[in-house]
Motif scaffolding. Structure first.
Motif, PDB file in Angstrom:
ATOM      1  N   GLY A  32      39.096  35.275  49.761  1.00  0.00           N
ATOM      2  CA  GLY A  32      39.752  34.106  50.342  1.00  0.00           C
ATOM      3  C   GLY A  32      39.073  32.778  50.080  1.00  0.00           C
ATOM      4  N   THR A  33      37.987  32.776  49.296  1.00  0.00           N
ATOM      5  CA  THR A  33      37.277  31.516  49.056  1.00  0.00           C
ATOM      6  C   THR A  33      37.991  30.672  47.993  1.00  0.00           C
ATOM      7  OG1 THR A  33      35.861  32.574  47.410  1.00  0.00           O
ATOM      8  CG2 THR A  33      35.020  32.461  49.658  1.00  0.00           C
ATOM      9  N   ASP A  34      37.717  29.368  48.014  1.00  0.00           N
ATOM     10  CA  ASP A  34      38.258  28.453  47.010  1.00  0.00           C
ATOM     11  C   ASP A  34      37.157  28.181  45.983  1.00  0.00           C
ATOM     12  OD1 ASP A  34      39.362  26.498  45.454  1.00  0.00           O
ATOM     13  OD2 ASP A  34      39.876  25.150  47.103  1.00  0.00           O
ATOM     14  N   LEU A  35      37.288  28.804  44.814  1.00  0.00           N
ATOM     15  CA  LEU A  35      36.312  28.628  43.736  1.00  0.00           C
ATOM     16  C   LEU A  35      36.920  27.828  42.584  1.00  0.00           C
ATOM     17  CD1 LEU A  35      34.813  32.240  43.816  1.00  0.00           C
ATOM     18  CD2 LEU A  35      33.744  30.157  44.689  1.00  0.00           C
ATOM     19  N   THR A  36      37.836  26.932  42.908  1.00  0.00           N
ATOM     20  CA  THR A  36      38.465  26.082  41.896  1.00  0.00           C
ATOM     21  C   THR A  36      37.396  25.308  41.132  1.00  0.00           C
ATOM     22  OG1 THR A  36      40.445  25.825  43.259  1.00  0.00           O
ATOM     23  CG2 THR A  36      40.108  24.213  41.489  1.00  0.00           C
ATOM     24  N   ILE A  60      40.755  31.845  45.255  1.00  0.00           N
ATOM     25  CA  ILE A  60      41.368  30.893  44.320  1.00  0.00           C
ATOM     26  C   ILE A  60      40.367  30.659  43.196  1.00  0.00           C
ATOM     27  CG2 ILE A  60      42.330  28.581  44.015  1.00  0.00           C
ATOM     28  CD1 ILE A  60      42.936  28.642  47.082  1.00  0.00           C
ATOM     29  N   LEU A  61      40.699  31.149  42.011  1.00  0.00           N
ATOM     30  CA  LEU A  61      39.796  31.061  40.858  1.00  0.00           C
ATOM     31  C   LEU A  61      40.386  30.168  39.766  1.00  0.00           C
ATOM     32  CD1 LEU A  61      38.805  34.842  40.689  1.00  0.00           C
ATOM     33  CD2 LEU A  61      37.430  32.955  41.577  1.00  0.00           C
ATOM     34  N   LYS A  62      41.171  29.187  40.182  1.00  0.00           N
ATOM     35  CA  LYS A  62      41.797  28.277  39.232  1.00  0.00           C
ATOM     36  C   LYS A  62      40.716  27.501  38.464  1.00  0.00           C
ATOM     37  CE  LYS A  62      45.538  24.857  39.086  1.00  0.00           C
ATOM     38  NZ  LYS A  62      44.877  23.691  38.482  1.00  0.00           N
ATOM     39  N   ASP A  63      40.747  27.605  37.141  1.00  0.00           N
ATOM     40  CA  ASP A  63      39.774  26.926  36.270  1.00  0.00           C
ATOM     41  C   ASP A  63      38.327  27.321  36.565  1.00  0.00           C
ATOM     42  OD1 ASP A  63      41.807  25.526  34.916  1.00  0.00           O
ATOM     43  OD2 ASP A  63      41.839  23.977  36.462  1.00  0.00           O
ATOM     44  N   ALA A  64      38.122  28.460  37.226  1.00  0.00           N
ATOM     45  CA  ALA A  64      36.759  28.967  37.440  1.00  0.00           C
ATOM     46  C   ALA A  64      36.247  29.571  36.141  1.00  0.00           C
ATOM     47  CB  ALA A  64      36.744  30.008  38.555  1.00  0.00           C
ATOM     48  N   SER A  72      30.911  43.956  36.887  1.00  0.00           N
ATOM     49  CA  SER A  72      31.308  45.367  36.957  1.00  0.00           C
ATOM     50  C   SER A  72      31.807  45.699  38.364  1.00  0.00           C
ATOM     51  CB  SER A  72      30.118  46.267  36.624  1.00  0.00           C
ATOM     52  OG  SER A  72      29.616  45.966  35.337  1.00  0.00           O
ATOM     53  N   MET A  73      32.909  46.440  38.428  1.00  0.00           N
ATOM     54  CA  MET A  73      33.505  46.920  39.682  1.00  0.00           C
ATOM     55  C   MET A  73      33.967  45.786  40.603  1.00  0.00           C
ATOM     56  SD  MET A  73      33.328  50.095  39.018  1.00  0.00           S
ATOM     57  CE  MET A  73      33.945  50.772  40.547  1.00  0.00           C
ATOM     58  N   ALA A  74      34.093  44.569  40.073  1.00  0.00           N
ATOM     59  CA  ALA A  74      34.533  43.443  40.913  1.00  0.00           C
ATOM     60  C   ALA A  74      35.972  43.631  41.380  1.00  0.00           C
ATOM     61  CB  ALA A  74      34.393  42.128  40.146  1.00  0.00           C
ATOM     62  N   ASP A  75      36.253  43.160  42.578  1.00  0.00           N
ATOM     63  CA  ASP A  75      37.596  43.217  43.151  1.00  0.00           C
ATOM     64  C   ASP A  75      38.258  41.856  42.979  1.00  0.00           C
ATOM     65  OD1 ASP A  75      39.889  43.430  44.634  1.00  0.00           O
ATOM     66  OD2 ASP A  75      38.922  44.101  46.485  1.00  0.00           O
ATOM     67  N   PHE A  76      39.129  41.769  41.946  1.00  0.00           N
ATOM     68  CA  PHE A  76      39.872  40.526  41.685  1.00  0.00           C
ATOM     69  C   PHE A  76      41.336  40.664  42.113  1.00  0.00           C
ATOM     70  CE2 PHE A  76      36.509  39.924  38.357  1.00  0.00           C
ATOM     71  CZ  PHE A  76      36.043  38.697  38.790  1.00  0.00           C
ATOM     72  N   ARG A  77      41.616  41.586  43.024  1.00  0.00           N
ATOM     73  CA  ARG A  77      43.005  41.782  43.432  1.00  0.00           C
ATOM     74  C   ARG A  77      43.563  40.535  44.111  1.00  0.00           C
ATOM     75  NH1 ARG A  77      42.919  46.743  47.202  1.00  0.00           N
ATOM     76  NH2 ARG A  77      40.917  45.759  47.675  1.00  0.00           N
ATOM     77  N   ASN A  78      44.792  40.193  43.728  1.00  0.00           N
ATOM     78  CA  ASN A  78      45.555  39.112  44.369  1.00  0.00           C
ATOM     79  C   ASN A  78      44.901  37.738  44.251  1.00  0.00           C
ATOM     80  OD1 ASN A  78      47.469  41.090  45.426  1.00  0.00           O
ATOM     81  ND2 ASN A  78      45.850  41.656  46.850  1.00  0.00           N
TER      82      ASN A  78
END
Length: 214
Positions: A32-36, A60-64, A72-78
């Motif tokens: 749920g963090t904003d990492l724009t 939020i990984l916009k332009d991250a 490895s094993m990261a959860d990037f769901r949704n």
């Protein structure tokens, strides 16, 4: 910024737009963090002891950007990930289900933007993900799950595709040149508009029992 965090719940705007280098984030919760616009360089998110990856669920990984990181094993769901960069990373077993790399202009008009290059995506989960016309070159896709995914028009050149089921996703108009294509069977895969090099075509034909002369 140089950090060593363990088991921390990251605040929503704690790292928005920051540049973070050579840091460790073991068992950290980025959900749920904003990492724009946030840039991670040489960072470790995978904890070998617990065998847990970073939790980015709904972030939020916009332009991250992630460069030379262990995801490895990261959860990037949704996640919302338009314009994301993942370069020279380890991302084995990462889960991208429900991730959006898309900018919706209208309900029928949209485009995707992602730069995932020179990264180990072995056994990563891209089920139903849309990555059209994106830069996805020189990645390892061995054993990746791609059921219902769409890669149409993307640059997948220089990739490694062992234990990979081409029939389960859309690869029309992709650039597959200079890739190790594994068990690609032209009889069960729609290759409309796909770019292949001479060596690949010869291999595919030989698998069909056809010998090319000259």
């Amino acid at each position: 910024m140089n950090l060593a965090l363990n088991g921390k719940k990251i605040g929503r705007n704690e790292f928005t737009g920051a540049k973070i280098e050579n840091s460790t984030f073991y068992n950290c919760d980025f959900s749920g963090t904003d990492l724009t616009g946030t840039e991670f360089i040489g960072c470790q998110f995978y904890d070998r002891e617990s065998q847990q990856g970073g939790n980015f669920n709904r972030a939020i990984l916009k332009d991250a950007a992630f460069k030379n990181c262990d995801l490895s094993m990261a959860d990037f769901r949704n996640v919302t990930a338009l314009g994301i960069e993942i370069r020279d990373c380890r991302a084995q077993g990462a889960d991208f289900r429900g991730a959006s790399f898309m900018n919706m202009i209208t309900t029928r008009t949209w485009f995707c933007s992602a730069y995932i290059t020179k990264t180990n995506l072995s056994y990563a989960n891209f089920t139903k993900v849309v990555l059209e016309k994106c830069e996805l070159w020189e990645n390892r896709w061995n054993g990746a799950q791609i059921l219902g995914a769409t890669f149409s028009g993307s640059d997948l050149s220089g990739g490694e595709f062992a234990s990979f089921d081409w029939r389960t996703a859309n690869f029309t108009h992709c650039d597959l040149t200079n890739s190790e294509l594994g068990e690609l069977d032209v009889r069960g895969t729609d290759l409309e508009g796909v770019k292949l090099d001479n060596y690949q075509v010869i291999q595919i034909m030989e698998r069909l029992g056809i010998t090319i002369i000259g």
